[in-house]
Scaffold this motif. Structure first.
Motif, PDB file in Angstrom:
ATOM      1  N   SER A 154     -23.708  44.444 -70.068  1.00  0.00           N
ATOM      2  CA  SER A 154     -24.252  43.095 -70.161  1.00  0.00           C
ATOM      3  C   SER A 154     -23.790  42.498 -71.483  1.00  0.00           C
ATOM      4  N   GLY A 155     -23.819  41.190 -71.559  1.00  0.00           N
ATOM      5  CA  GLY A 155     -23.385  40.519 -72.778  1.00  0.00           C
ATOM      6  C   GLY A 155     -21.873  40.487 -72.874  1.00  0.00           C
ATOM      7  N   THR A 156     -21.370  40.257 -74.074  1.00  0.00           N
ATOM      8  CA  THR A 156     -19.933  40.196 -74.332  1.00  0.00           C
ATOM      9  C   THR A 156     -19.494  41.508 -74.951  1.00  0.00           C
ATOM     10  N   ARG A 157     -18.474  42.106 -74.360  1.00  0.00           N
ATOM     11  CA  ARG A 157     -18.030  43.434 -74.805  1.00  0.00           C
ATOM     12  C   ARG A 157     -16.514  43.464 -74.975  1.00  0.00           C
ATOM     13  N   GLY A 166      -8.971  49.013 -67.838  1.00  0.00           N
ATOM     14  CA  GLY A 166      -9.666  49.521 -69.009  1.00  0.00           C
ATOM     15  C   GLY A 166     -11.150  49.567 -68.751  1.00  0.00           C
ATOM     16  N   LEU A 167     -11.887  49.614 -69.833  1.00  0.00           N
ATOM     17  CA  LEU A 167     -13.335  49.747 -69.718  1.00  0.00           C
ATOM     18  C   LEU A 167     -14.042  48.687 -70.536  1.00  0.00           C
ATOM     19  N   ILE A 168     -15.171  48.254 -70.036  1.00  0.00           N
ATOM     20  CA  ILE A 168     -16.095  47.446 -70.821  1.00  0.00           C
ATOM     21  C   ILE A 168     -17.385  48.239 -70.828  1.00  0.00           C
ATOM     22  N   GLN A 169     -17.723  48.764 -71.947  1.00  0.00           N
ATOM     23  CA  GLN A 169     -18.929  49.589 -72.105  1.00  0.00           C
ATOM     24  C   GLN A 169     -19.029  50.628 -70.971  1.00  0.00           C
ATOM     25  N   GLY A 170     -17.912  51.273 -70.668  1.00  0.00           N
ATOM     26  CA  GLY A 170     -17.881  52.344 -69.678  1.00  0.00           C
ATOM     27  C   GLY A 170     -17.684  51.896 -68.249  1.00  0.00           C
ATOM     28  N   SER A 171     -17.661  50.606 -68.005  1.00  0.00           N
ATOM     29  CA  SER A 171     -17.480  50.108 -66.645  1.00  0.00           C
ATOM     30  C   SER A 171     -16.035  49.634 -66.478  1.00  0.00           C
ATOM     31  N   PRO A 172     -15.342  50.038 -65.404  1.00  0.00           N
ATOM     32  CA  PRO A 172     -13.928  49.687 -65.274  1.00  0.00           C
ATOM     33  C   PRO A 172     -13.697  48.204 -65.013  1.00  0.00           C
ATOM     34  N   ALA A 173     -12.640  47.698 -65.633  1.00  0.00           N
ATOM     35  CA  ALA A 173     -12.263  46.298 -65.465  1.00  0.00           C
ATOM     36  C   ALA A 173     -10.743  46.195 -65.471  1.00  0.00           C
ATOM     37  N   ILE A 174     -10.255  45.102 -64.911  1.00  0.00           N
ATOM     38  CA  ILE A 174      -8.816  44.835 -64.883  1.00  0.00           C
ATOM     39  C   ILE A 174      -8.588  43.475 -65.533  1.00  0.00           C
ATOM     40  N   ILE A 218     -10.787  35.587 -76.580  1.00  0.00           N
ATOM     41  CA  ILE A 218      -9.910  36.299 -77.521  1.00  0.00           C
ATOM     42  C   ILE A 218     -10.486  36.088 -78.914  1.00  0.00           C
ATOM     43  N   GLU A 219     -10.685  37.193 -79.628  1.00  0.00           N
ATOM     44  CA  GLU A 219     -11.208  37.095 -80.987  1.00  0.00           C
ATOM     45  C   GLU A 219     -10.423  38.046 -81.872  1.00  0.00           C
ATOM     46  N   SER A 220      -9.695  37.489 -82.819  1.00  0.00           N
ATOM     47  CA  SER A 220      -8.820  38.287 -83.702  1.00  0.00           C
ATOM     48  C   SER A 220      -7.876  39.165 -82.885  1.00  0.00           C
ATOM     49  N   GLY A 221      -7.374  38.621 -81.792  1.00  0.00           N
ATOM     50  CA  GLY A 221      -6.428  39.347 -80.950  1.00  0.00           C
ATOM     51  C   GLY A 221      -7.081  40.277 -79.954  1.00  0.00           C
ATOM     52  N   LYS A 222      -8.372  40.579 -80.151  1.00  0.00           N
ATOM     53  CA  LYS A 222      -9.067  41.477 -79.216  1.00  0.00           C
ATOM     54  C   LYS A 222      -9.519  40.711 -77.982  1.00  0.00           C
ATOM     55  N   ILE A 223      -9.546  41.415 -76.870  1.00  0.00           N
ATOM     56  CA  ILE A 223     -10.013  40.815 -75.623  1.00  0.00           C
ATOM     57  C   ILE A 223     -11.490  41.144 -75.473  1.00  0.00           C
ATOM     58  N   LEU A 224     -12.290  40.103 -75.349  1.00  0.00           N
ATOM     59  CA  LEU A 224     -13.733  40.273 -75.139  1.00  0.00           C
ATOM     60  C   LEU A 224     -14.074  39.782 -73.738  1.00  0.00           C
ATOM     61  N   LEU A 225     -14.870  40.546 -73.020  1.00  0.00           N
ATOM     62  CA  LEU A 225     -15.235  40.192 -71.649  1.00  0.00           C
ATOM     63  C   LEU A 225     -16.752  40.051 -71.535  1.00  0.00           C
ATOM     64  N   SER A 226     -17.158  39.129 -70.696  1.00  0.00           N
ATOM     65  CA  SER A 226     -18.586  38.977 -70.431  1.00  0.00           C
ATOM     66  C   SER A 226     -18.794  38.593 -68.970  1.00  0.00           C
TER      67      SER A 226
END
Ligand code: FES
Length: 142
Positions: free
Chosen positions: A38-41, A64-72, A134-142
């Motif tokens: 949940s939230g932005t990861r 990849g993963l967002i807090q252990g949950s798979p995402a594409i 995108i934050e400082s080049g990192k990908i954040l997902l929510s």
């Protein structure tokens, strides 16, 4: 109901309940993936390493993963798009096939289009589309 009938039903119910208790862990093992973040990861690879936006060139995709949950996440028309990789049928991890622009589930043949809509097989709902930042080049997902 006779006494014998009562005990037959009671024994059948006990065997049924114990059967469920026996198979539940096996089913959880076979279908382990769940959307539980949940939230932005931050989007990371399977080793926990950050995946940056610049790694995803046009047409490229990453699982990849967002807090252990798979995402594409993939780049299409110079835009980063992201979906949960958890199949809405029984939770297997779907794969993205860029040549056909479809998500394919290996478990029961479910297929989703580029928008995550079900186009074939048993999945009851579309894939969950994720918001990309995108934050400082990192990908954040929510
Ligand atoms: Fe994906 Fe069944 S778990 S189609």
């Amino acid at each position: 109901m006779t006494r014998r009938g009562f005990f037959e039903k009671l024994i059948a119910a006990l065997f049924g309940a114990s059967g469920l208790a026996f198979f539940a862990p096996a089913l959880a093992y076979l279908y382990p993936n769940k959307n539980f973040f949940s939230g932005t990861r931050e989007f990371v690879d399977l080793n926990g390493r950050t995946i940056t936006a610049e790694e995803l060139t046009e047409g490229a995709s990453r699982v990849g993963l967002i807090q252990g949950s798979p995402a594409i996440v993939f780049r299409r028309n110079n835009e980063l798009l992201a979906f949960s990789a958890v199949c809405t049928h029984f939770g297997c991890t779907v794969a993205y096939e860029p040549a056909d622009e479809v998500f394919v589930c290996p478990c029961h043949g479910g297929e989703y289009d580029i928008e995550g809509n079900v186009i074939e097989g048993p999945p009851p709902k579309p894939l969950t589309k994720l918001k990309v930042q995108i934050e400082s080049g990192k990908i954040l997902l929510s």
